[in-house]
Design a protein around this motif. Structure first.
Motif, PDB file in Angstrom:
ATOM      1  N   THR A   1      -2.929   4.509  -2.291  1.00 38.80           N
ATOM      2  CA  THR A   1      -2.039   2.789  -2.135  1.00 38.80           C
ATOM      3  C   THR A   1      -0.958   2.475  -3.047  1.00 38.80           C
ATOM      4  O   THR A   1      -0.175   1.716  -3.011  1.00 38.80           O
ATOM      5  CB  THR A   1      -3.225   1.620  -3.005  1.00 38.80           C
ATOM      6  OG1 THR A   1      -3.682   2.510  -4.081  1.00 38.80           O
ATOM      7  CG2 THR A   1      -4.790   1.491  -2.143  1.00 38.80           C
ATOM      8  N   GLY A   2      -0.621   3.454  -2.863  1.00 37.20           N
ATOM      9  CA  GLY A   2       0.860   4.015  -3.736  1.00 37.20           C
ATOM     10  C   GLY A   2       1.013   3.714  -5.323  1.00 37.20           C
ATOM     11  O   GLY A   2       0.636   3.199  -6.085  1.00 37.20           O
TER      12      GLY A   2
ATOM     13  N   ALA B   1       1.296   0.308  -7.885  1.00 33.85           N
ATOM     14  CA  ALA B   1       0.157  -0.833  -6.692  1.00 33.85           C
ATOM     15  C   ALA B   1      -0.678  -0.461  -7.593  1.00 33.85           C
ATOM     16  O   ALA B   1      -1.450   0.538  -8.114  1.00 33.85           O
ATOM     17  CB  ALA B   1      -0.352  -0.986  -5.528  1.00 33.85           C
TER      18      ALA B   1
ATOM     19  N   TRP C   1     -10.980   1.202   7.332  1.00 32.92           N
ATOM     20  CA  TRP C   1     -10.266   1.394   6.375  1.00 32.92           C
ATOM     21  C   TRP C   1     -10.640   1.675   5.314  1.00 32.92           C
ATOM     22  O   TRP C   1     -11.775   1.875   4.182  1.00 32.92           O
ATOM     23  CB  TRP C   1     -10.559  -0.399   6.817  1.00 32.92           C
ATOM     24  CG  TRP C   1      -9.620  -1.109   7.985  1.00 32.92           C
ATOM     25  CD1 TRP C   1     -10.397  -0.621   8.806  1.00 32.92           C
ATOM     26  CD2 TRP C   1      -9.269  -1.895   8.300  1.00 32.92           C
ATOM     27  NE1 TRP C   1      -9.563  -1.604  10.115  1.00 32.92           N
ATOM     28  CE2 TRP C   1      -8.640  -1.614   9.932  1.00 32.92           C
ATOM     29  CE3 TRP C   1      -8.110  -2.150   7.228  1.00 32.92           C
ATOM     30  CZ2 TRP C   1      -7.738  -2.631  10.153  1.00 32.92           C
ATOM     31  CZ3 TRP C   1      -7.191  -3.462   8.025  1.00 32.92           C
ATOM     32  CH2 TRP C   1      -6.833  -3.589   9.329  1.00 32.92           C
TER      33      TRP C   1
ATOM     34  N   HIS D   1      -6.742  -5.657  -6.250  1.00 33.98           N
ATOM     35  CA  HIS D   1      -5.648  -5.639  -6.093  1.00 33.98           C
ATOM     36  C   HIS D   1      -5.194  -6.705  -7.315  1.00 33.98           C
ATOM     37  O   HIS D   1      -5.832  -7.566  -8.252  1.00 33.98           O
ATOM     38  CB  HIS D   1      -4.272  -6.080  -5.645  1.00 33.98           C
ATOM     39  CG  HIS D   1      -3.361  -5.557  -5.786  1.00 33.98           C
ATOM     40  ND1 HIS D   1      -1.898  -5.441  -4.810  1.00 33.98           N
ATOM     41  CD2 HIS D   1      -2.588  -4.569  -6.760  1.00 33.98           C
ATOM     42  CE1 HIS D   1      -1.325  -5.301  -5.509  1.00 33.98           C
ATOM     43  NE2 HIS D   1      -1.310  -4.604  -6.869  1.00 33.98           N
TER      44      HIS D   1
ATOM     45  N   GLU E   1      -7.469  -6.954  -0.690  1.00 34.44           N
ATOM     46  CA  GLU E   1      -7.053  -6.603   0.368  1.00 34.44           C
ATOM     47  C   GLU E   1      -7.191  -5.532   1.099  1.00 34.44           C
ATOM     48  O   GLU E   1      -8.743  -4.260   0.595  1.00 34.44           O
ATOM     49  CB  GLU E   1      -5.626  -5.486  -0.566  1.00 34.44           C
ATOM     50  CG  GLU E   1      -4.416  -6.908  -1.194  1.00 34.44           C
ATOM     51  CD  GLU E   1      -3.220  -6.507  -1.722  1.00 34.44           C
ATOM     52  OE1 GLU E   1      -2.824  -4.747  -1.568  1.00 34.44           O
ATOM     53  OE2 GLU E   1      -3.486  -7.186  -2.399  1.00 34.44           O
TER      54      GLU E   1
ATOM     55  N   LEU F   1      -6.618  -1.325   3.315  1.00 34.80           N
ATOM     56  CA  LEU F   1      -5.598  -0.767   4.002  1.00 34.80           C
ATOM     57  C   LEU F   1      -5.499   0.120   5.402  1.00 34.80           C
ATOM     58  O   LEU F   1      -7.218   0.425   5.417  1.00 34.80           O
ATOM     59  CB  LEU F   1      -4.927  -0.122   2.997  1.00 34.80           C
ATOM     60  CG  LEU F   1      -4.193   1.257   3.429  1.00 34.80           C
ATOM     61  CD1 LEU F   1      -2.868   0.217   3.004  1.00 34.80           C
ATOM     62  CD2 LEU F   1      -4.078   2.648   2.383  1.00 34.80           C
TER      63      LEU F   1
ATOM     64  N   PRO G   1      -2.768   6.314   4.729  1.00 34.55           N
ATOM     65  CA  PRO G   1      -2.823   5.002   5.864  1.00 34.55           C
ATOM     66  C   PRO G   1      -1.729   5.196   6.606  1.00 34.55           C
ATOM     67  O   PRO G   1      -1.330   5.700   6.703  1.00 34.55           O
ATOM     68  CB  PRO G   1      -1.489   4.740   4.660  1.00 34.55           C
ATOM     69  CG  PRO G   1      -1.616   5.501   2.909  1.00 34.55           C
ATOM     70  CD  PRO G   1      -2.350   6.807   3.002  1.00 34.55           C
TER      71      PRO G   1
ATOM     72  N   GLY H   1      -1.065   1.985   7.840  1.00 34.48           N
ATOM     73  CA  GLY H   1      -0.347   0.879   7.845  1.00 34.48           C
ATOM     74  C   GLY H   1      -0.012   0.523   6.438  1.00 34.48           C
ATOM     75  O   GLY H   1      -0.110   0.883   5.944  1.00 34.48           O
ATOM     76  N   LYS H   2       0.224  -0.943   6.657  1.00 32.36           N
ATOM     77  CA  LYS H   2       0.424  -2.335   5.316  1.00 32.36           C
ATOM     78  C   LYS H   2      -0.339  -2.449   4.927  1.00 32.36           C
ATOM     79  O   LYS H   2      -1.873  -2.838   6.046  1.00 32.36           O
ATOM     80  CB  LYS H   2       1.205  -2.926   5.274  1.00 32.36           C
ATOM     81  CG  LYS H   2       2.897  -1.981   5.776  1.00 32.36           C
ATOM     82  CD  LYS H   2       4.152  -3.592   5.853  1.00 32.36           C
ATOM     83  CE  LYS H   2       5.407  -2.180   5.956  1.00 32.36           C
ATOM     84  NZ  LYS H   2       6.182  -3.551   6.085  1.00 32.36           N
ATOM     85  N   PRO H   3      -1.103  -2.602   3.678  1.00 36.92           N
ATOM     86  CA  PRO H   3      -2.194  -3.407   3.085  1.00 36.92           C
ATOM     87  C   PRO H   3      -2.386  -5.070   3.677  1.00 36.92           C
ATOM     88  O   PRO H   3      -1.207  -5.688   3.865  1.00 36.92           O
ATOM     89  CB  PRO H   3      -1.880  -3.604   1.836  1.00 36.92           C
ATOM     90  CG  PRO H   3      -0.817  -2.576   2.093  1.00 36.92           C
ATOM     91  CD  PRO H   3      -0.368  -2.080   2.523  1.00 36.92           C
ATOM     92  N   GLN H   4      -3.564  -5.046   4.173  1.00 35.31           N
ATOM     93  CA  GLN H   4      -3.683  -6.269   4.538  1.00 35.31           C
ATOM     94  C   GLN H   4      -4.332  -7.930   3.366  1.00 35.31           C
ATOM     95  O   GLN H   4      -5.293  -6.819   3.022  1.00 35.31           O
ATOM     96  CB  GLN H   4      -4.297  -6.852   5.933  1.00 35.31           C
ATOM     97  CG  GLN H   4      -3.652  -6.077   7.023  1.00 35.31           C
ATOM     98  CD  GLN H   4      -4.016  -6.071   8.164  1.00 35.31           C
ATOM     99  OE1 GLN H   4      -5.020  -7.053   8.809  1.00 35.31           O
ATOM    100  NE2 GLN H   4      -4.067  -5.442   9.282  1.00 35.31           N
TER     101      GLN H   4
END
Length: 241
Positions: free
Chosen positions: A152-153, A156, A172, A177, A188, A190, A198, A200-203
């Motif tokens: 998640t980076g 975050a 996924w 969060h 969220e 991911l 990852p 893509g970006k989290p939704q």
């Protein structure tokens, strides 16, 4: 016992002898438990944050109890120890174990309250995230993947990651969060690659204050807090014919 306790029911062997499984469920010292039913060994494995008082191991990590009937349990053992050379230095919350591509993956939340991250609200923020570890056996030992970095980076503040595989077979990680960072906590999802990096970006799935029955909690800083915690997926029942 945490609401996310999950057990896949199946027919297992006769209960272990009392000498082999001396602990009753009421004896267990557990926090945020998660149960995996392993068919090959006819064993239930219950994962929780390590408790040195019962494992005899002082390291931060995850322990597992074993049972053949969900009533009588063997003494737990440490299945994952947090290495000292990673960014995290505490935690072990909400462990989950999922089978993926023939191996077992541990998802568990760790943190370091001395590792500050950019503040986006009224409270101090620090690194907190779900780490991933892998093993060839359900009872470990588990070893960190991705060099111990969360998917998640670093900026975050997240927790309670769980693995979800969609109908197309794509993995996924669904997680909370942290409201401490967001003010209004979110759930969220991911998208991940097959190696659980990852894709893509989290939704955003939803915000904690979106239901009309939700009541926030007044915080010392003067704002309202809306908490998200412990996502879990339940397969829908088939519609009646």
């Amino acid at each position: 016992m945490r609401r996310r306790l999950a057990a896949l029911l199946l027919t297992l062997a006769a209960p272990l002898a009392a000498a082999d499984a001396p602990l009753l469920t009421s004896h267990l010292r557990i926090h945020d438990p998660f149960v995996v039913a392993e068919q090959a060994s006819a064993t239930y494995w219950l994962f929780s944050k390590n408790d040195p008082a019962v494992t005899g191991d002082p390291r931060i990590g995850i322990m597992a109890y074993a049972s053949s009937d969900l009533a009588h349990w063997q003494k737990p053992k440490l299945v994952f120890a947090l290495p000292k050379d990673v960014w995290a230095d505490d935690g072990g919350w909400a462990p989950e174990v999922h089978r993926w591509k023939g191996r077992y993956y541990l998802f568990a939340t760790f943190h370091n309250d001395k590792a500050a991250i950019p503040v986006s609200g009224k409270r101090p923020n620090y690194r907190r995230a779900t780490l991933l570890a892998v093993a060839d056996r359900v009872d470990g030992p588990y070893h960190l993947i991705h060099k111990g970095e969360p998917v998640t980076g670093p900026d975050a503040m997240t927790l309670d990651g769980t693995l979800h595989v969609d109908p197309a077979g794509k993995p996924w990680m669904v997680y909370a969060h942290e409201w401490l960072q967001m003010g209004i906590g979110t759930m969220e999802a991911l998208p991940l690659k097959d190696d659980l990096l990852p894709a893509g970006k989290p939704q955003l799935l939803f915000r904690a204050n979106e239901a009309d029955w939700v009541i926030g909690q007044k915080q010392p800083e003067g704002d309202m807090g809306y908490v998200t915690d412990g996502p879990s997926f339940i397969a829908p029942k088939a519609a009646p014919c």
